[in-house]
Design an enzyme around this catalytic site. Structure first.
Site, PDB file in Angstrom:
ATOM      1  N   SER A  67       0.798  -1.233   0.000  1.00 40.63           N
ATOM      2  CA  SER A  67       0.000   0.000   0.000  1.00 40.63           C
ATOM      3  C   SER A  67       0.828   1.280   0.000  1.00 40.63           C
ATOM      4  O   SER A  67       0.307   2.345  -0.307  1.00 40.63           O
ATOM      5  CB  SER A  67      -0.975   0.018   1.177  1.00 40.63           C
ATOM      6  OG  SER A  67      -0.300   0.223   2.395  1.00 40.63           O
ATOM      7  N   LYS A 104       0.587   4.427   6.859  1.00 34.02           N
ATOM      8  CA  LYS A 104       0.001   5.274   5.816  1.00 34.02           C
ATOM      9  C   LYS A 104       0.487   6.706   6.000  1.00 34.02           C
ATOM     10  O   LYS A 104       1.015   7.078   7.042  1.00 34.02           O
ATOM     11  CB  LYS A 104      -1.537   5.294   5.906  1.00 34.02           C
ATOM     12  CG  LYS A 104      -2.214   3.944   5.752  1.00 34.02           C
ATOM     13  CD  LYS A 104      -2.225   3.461   4.330  1.00 34.02           C
ATOM     14  CE  LYS A 104      -3.004   2.171   4.164  1.00 34.02           C
ATOM     15  NZ  LYS A 104      -2.258   0.977   4.553  1.00 34.02           N
TER      16      LYS A 104
END
Length: 146
Positions: A67, A104
């Site tokens: 990701s 993230k």
């Protein structure tokens, strides 16, 4: 020392070693023409001293997943995470979200907080009051194998 394993991260605590450090040549390494050998000086380099600013608040975690590939965080990379740093807009953070750890990019503005992956195949996550959410630490370095 293994501390915790989740689906996306495996956490380790750094261990200090006395008298460790690899040889370090402080002249730069030419990617062009070689320079004469007498132009460098040899020192010892400790990655602990270079990468860890606050030993008690620093952890390592191994990335599992894709990701964050746009930020240069690839599967199996080792992250250096400092829990003493303040979270801020655009920092890469390790977060605990609804029972799982994730890494993230933080997006923070007056409308709220988002966790933004750096891979278009993954969705942006809007944090709401329904989420069990903690910003666990800020990524300061990534260690890669070549």
């Amino acid at each position: 020392m293994l501390l915790h394993k989740s689906n996306s991260l495996i956490f380790f605590r750094p261990q200090a070693h006395n008298n460790c450090g690899a040889h370090f040549f402080d002249s730069g390494i030419s990617a062009g023409f070689p320079s004469p050998a007498e132009d460098f000086k040899e020192q010892r380099l400790s990655l602990d001293r270079e990468l860890i600013k606050n030993k008690e608040a620093t952890f390592f975690a191994r990335v599992s997943g894709q990701s964050m590939i746009g930020a240069g965080l690839d599967d199996n990379d080792l992250l250096v995470i400092d829990r003493s740093l303040e979270p801020a807009h655009n920092k890469i953070a390790v977060c605990f979200l609804d029972g799982e750890f994730t890494v993230k990019r933080l997006k923070v503005n007056t409308e709220g907080v988002w966790l933004e992956p750096e891979n278009p195949n993954y969705p942006i996550i809007k944090i709401t009051e329904d989420n069990d959410f903690v910003i666990w630490g800020i990524v300061t370095n990534v260690i890669k194998k070549v």
